[in-house]
Write an enzyme that holds these catalytic residues in place. Structure first.
Site, PDB file in Angstrom:
ATOM      1  N   TRP A  24       0.871  -6.204 -18.573  1.00 37.01           N
ATOM      2  CA  TRP A  24       0.599  -6.366 -20.007  1.00 37.01           C
ATOM      3  C   TRP A  24       1.863  -6.758 -20.755  1.00 37.01           C
ATOM      4  CZ3 TRP A  24      -3.986  -6.198 -22.555  1.00 37.01           C
ATOM      5  CH2 TRP A  24      -5.086  -5.733 -21.836  1.00 37.01           C
ATOM      6  N   PHE A  57      -0.126   2.493 -16.419  1.00 37.60           N
ATOM      7  CA  PHE A  57      -0.796   3.622 -15.777  1.00 37.60           C
ATOM      8  C   PHE A  57      -0.750   3.506 -14.256  1.00 37.60           C
ATOM      9  CE2 PHE A  57      -4.497   5.931 -14.176  1.00 37.60           C
ATOM     10  CZ  PHE A  57      -4.336   7.161 -14.798  1.00 37.60           C
ATOM     11  N   VAL A  78       5.381  -1.207 -20.389  1.00 43.84           N
ATOM     12  CA  VAL A  78       5.479  -1.046 -21.841  1.00 43.84           C
ATOM     13  C   VAL A  78       4.144  -0.546 -22.359  1.00 43.84           C
ATOM     14  CG1 VAL A  78       4.916  -3.484 -22.299  1.00 43.84           C
ATOM     15  CG2 VAL A  78       6.110  -2.141 -24.026  1.00 43.84           C
ATOM     16  N   VAL A  79       4.235   0.442 -23.238  1.00 42.40           N
ATOM     17  CA  VAL A  79       3.050   0.967 -23.908  1.00 42.40           C
ATOM     18  C   VAL A  79       3.360   0.954 -25.395  1.00 42.40           C
ATOM     19  CG1 VAL A  79       1.375   2.843 -24.062  1.00 42.40           C
ATOM     20  CG2 VAL A  79       2.661   2.500 -21.940  1.00 42.40           C
ATOM     21  N   ILE A  80       2.509   0.280 -26.158  1.00 39.62           N
ATOM     22  CA  ILE A  80       2.709   0.175 -27.603  1.00 39.62           C
ATOM     23  C   ILE A  80       1.621   0.983 -28.302  1.00 39.62           C
ATOM     24  CG2 ILE A  80       2.797  -1.407 -29.562  1.00 39.62           C
ATOM     25  CD1 ILE A  80       3.941  -3.513 -27.595  1.00 39.62           C
ATOM     26  N   THR A  84      -5.467   4.844 -31.290  1.00 40.33           N
ATOM     27  CA  THR A  84      -6.214   5.842 -30.528  1.00 40.33           C
ATOM     28  C   THR A  84      -5.236   6.693 -29.714  1.00 40.33           C
ATOM     29  OG1 THR A  84      -6.448   4.497 -28.531  1.00 40.33           O
ATOM     30  CG2 THR A  84      -8.107   4.166 -30.274  1.00 40.33           C
ATOM     31  N   HIS A  86      -4.888   6.810 -26.692  1.00 38.83           N
ATOM     32  CA  HIS A  86      -4.561   6.109 -25.447  1.00 38.83           C
ATOM     33  C   HIS A  86      -3.062   6.101 -25.186  1.00 38.83           C
ATOM     34  CE1 HIS A  86      -3.768   2.346 -23.107  1.00 38.83           C
ATOM     35  NE2 HIS A  86      -4.758   2.820 -22.392  1.00 38.83           N
ATOM     36  N   PHE A 111      13.531   4.513 -14.357  1.00 39.35           N
ATOM     37  CA  PHE A 111      12.460   4.579 -15.343  1.00 39.35           C
ATOM     38  C   PHE A 111      12.698   3.535 -16.429  1.00 39.35           C
ATOM     39  CE2 PHE A 111      10.192   6.368 -19.005  1.00 39.35           C
ATOM     40  CZ  PHE A 111       8.972   6.679 -18.428  1.00 39.35           C
ATOM     41  N   ARG A 125      14.202  -3.880 -26.965  1.00 42.57           N
ATOM     42  CA  ARG A 125      14.661  -3.171 -25.777  1.00 42.57           C
ATOM     43  C   ARG A 125      14.445  -3.967 -24.480  1.00 42.57           C
ATOM     44  NH1 ARG A 125      13.152  -0.004 -29.744  1.00 42.57           N
ATOM     45  NH2 ARG A 125      14.104   2.040 -30.059  1.00 42.57           N
TER      46      ARG A 125
END
Length: 155
Positions: A24, A57, A78-80, A84, A86, A111, A125
């Site tokens: 993603w 995930f 990356v998680v934005i 929600t 999530h 990490f 980043r």
């Protein structure tokens, strides 16, 4: 390496490393992968495999399966934050899962998972032109530095 990043100089010659990267957010992920590759090259690591997984995930399960075959792993994702829960679930699962892989296998996992409130924070980043940080580079050099530190006292 970007300003403010720790300076880690290690010799990772002969190490086998897998970079495990989510798919993603292509621009951000491409920057993280390029940074990890630069970090590994600066540490003289030449045996590098890139494994792509669908999302952040899935990093933990991929790293768990790969750990026995490598000296170190570099997990990139990356998680934005969205509207929600999530974000919280994925961030916690990735963090706990990757920590568990490293501790149970004894294989260092760099990490490089960005957990950001918005895309601008992630871009800052990602180690791309205009970024203030290079988290892919940092994750790769941290993984190699951990391998070499452990080998220095255990072998």
């Amino acid at each position: 390496m970007k300003d403010g990043s720790p300076v880690i100089t290690v010799d990772g010659s002969g190490l086998r490393v897998a970079v495990v990267a989510a798919s993603w957010h292509a621009t951000i992920m491409d920057g993280l992968i390029d940074g990890a590759r630069r970090g590994l090259a600066d540490a003289s690591v030449t045996d590098v495999d890139l494994v792509r997984v669908p999302g952040t995930f899935e990093l933990a399960v991929a790293c768990a399966r790969l750990a026995p075959r490598y000296d170190a792993l570099v997990a990139l994702g990356v998680v934005i934050r969205g509207g929600t829960p999530h974000f919280e679930y994925v961030c916690q699962s990735a963090t706990v899962g990757l920590t568990e892989v490293s501790v149970r296998s004894g294989i260092p996992v760099g990490f490089g998972v960005l957990t950001c409130d918005d895309e601008q924070q992630a871009l800052a980043r990602a180690g791309i032109p205009g970024s203030s940080e290079d988290k892919g580079y940092e994750a790769a050099t941290a993984a190699v530095a951990t391998v070499t530190a452990l080998r220095a006292v255990l072998e």
